[in-house]
Design an enzyme around this catalytic site. Structure first.
Site, mmCIF file in Angstrom:
data_model
loop_
_atom_site.group_PDB
_atom_site.id
_atom_site.type_symbol
_atom_site.label_atom_id
_atom_site.label_comp_id
_atom_site.label_asym_id
_atom_site.label_seq_id
_atom_site.Cartn_x
_atom_site.Cartn_y
_atom_site.Cartn_z
ATOM 1 N N CYS A 195 47.787 -6.069 -6.373
ATOM 2 C CA CYS A 195 47.957 -4.663 -6.767
ATOM 3 C C CYS A 195 47.211 -3.722 -5.814
ATOM 4 O O CYS A 195 45.978 -3.746 -5.738
ATOM 5 C CB CYS A 195 47.442 -4.522 -8.201
ATOM 6 S SG CYS A 195 47.155 -2.851 -8.762
ATOM 7 N N CYS B 140 44.767 -1.326 -7.486
ATOM 8 C CA CYS B 140 43.583 -2.071 -7.933
ATOM 9 C C CYS B 140 42.570 -2.190 -6.793
ATOM 10 O O CYS B 140 41.367 -2.066 -7.011
ATOM 11 C CB CYS B 140 43.964 -3.462 -8.423
ATOM 12 S SG CYS B 140 45.079 -3.470 -9.841
#
Length: 117
Positions: free
Chosen positions: A43, A46
């Protein structure tokens, strides 16, 4: 204003990597305030959030827990995590906030400090 307890002063200065519900429960029980970062290695957002949560772990009285949603799908599901990153804030053992997506460090710091002061 709440008085500072021993667990506040002893909050870890590095993120704690959590594996499973029992491990997360232990972290939440041992710390007054826990910011939990549900993330995935693949991600992009993230990865953008990573230095922010590290900074919050080092500079606030909150513990920071990290949960890899790919390795802990049941745990993520138990907290209704549908997208990453999702941040769940616990105070005194209870879930008090949930934030989906990348937030600025100042916003997150203010949120955490509402519960640590």
């Amino acid at each position: 204003m709440a008085t500072e307890s021993a667990t506040d002063a002893d909050a870890p200065t590095e993120p704690i990597f959590v594996d499973g519900q029992a491990n997360l429960k232990e972290v939440v029980t041992e710390n007054d305030v826990v910011l939990t970062d549900f993330y995935a290695d693949w991600c992009g957002p993230c990865k953008m959030l990573e230095p922010i949560v590290k900074s919050l772990a080092a500079e606030t009285d909150a513990a920071v827990a990290k949960v890899d949603v790919d390795a802990n799908q049941q745990l993520a599901s138990a907290y209704g995590v549908r997208g990453v990153p999702t941040l769940v804030l616990f105070a005194d053992g209870e879930q008090v906030e949930e934030i989906v997506g990348v937030q600025g460090e100042d916003q997150l710091r203010m949120l955490v400090e509402q519960y640590t002061e």
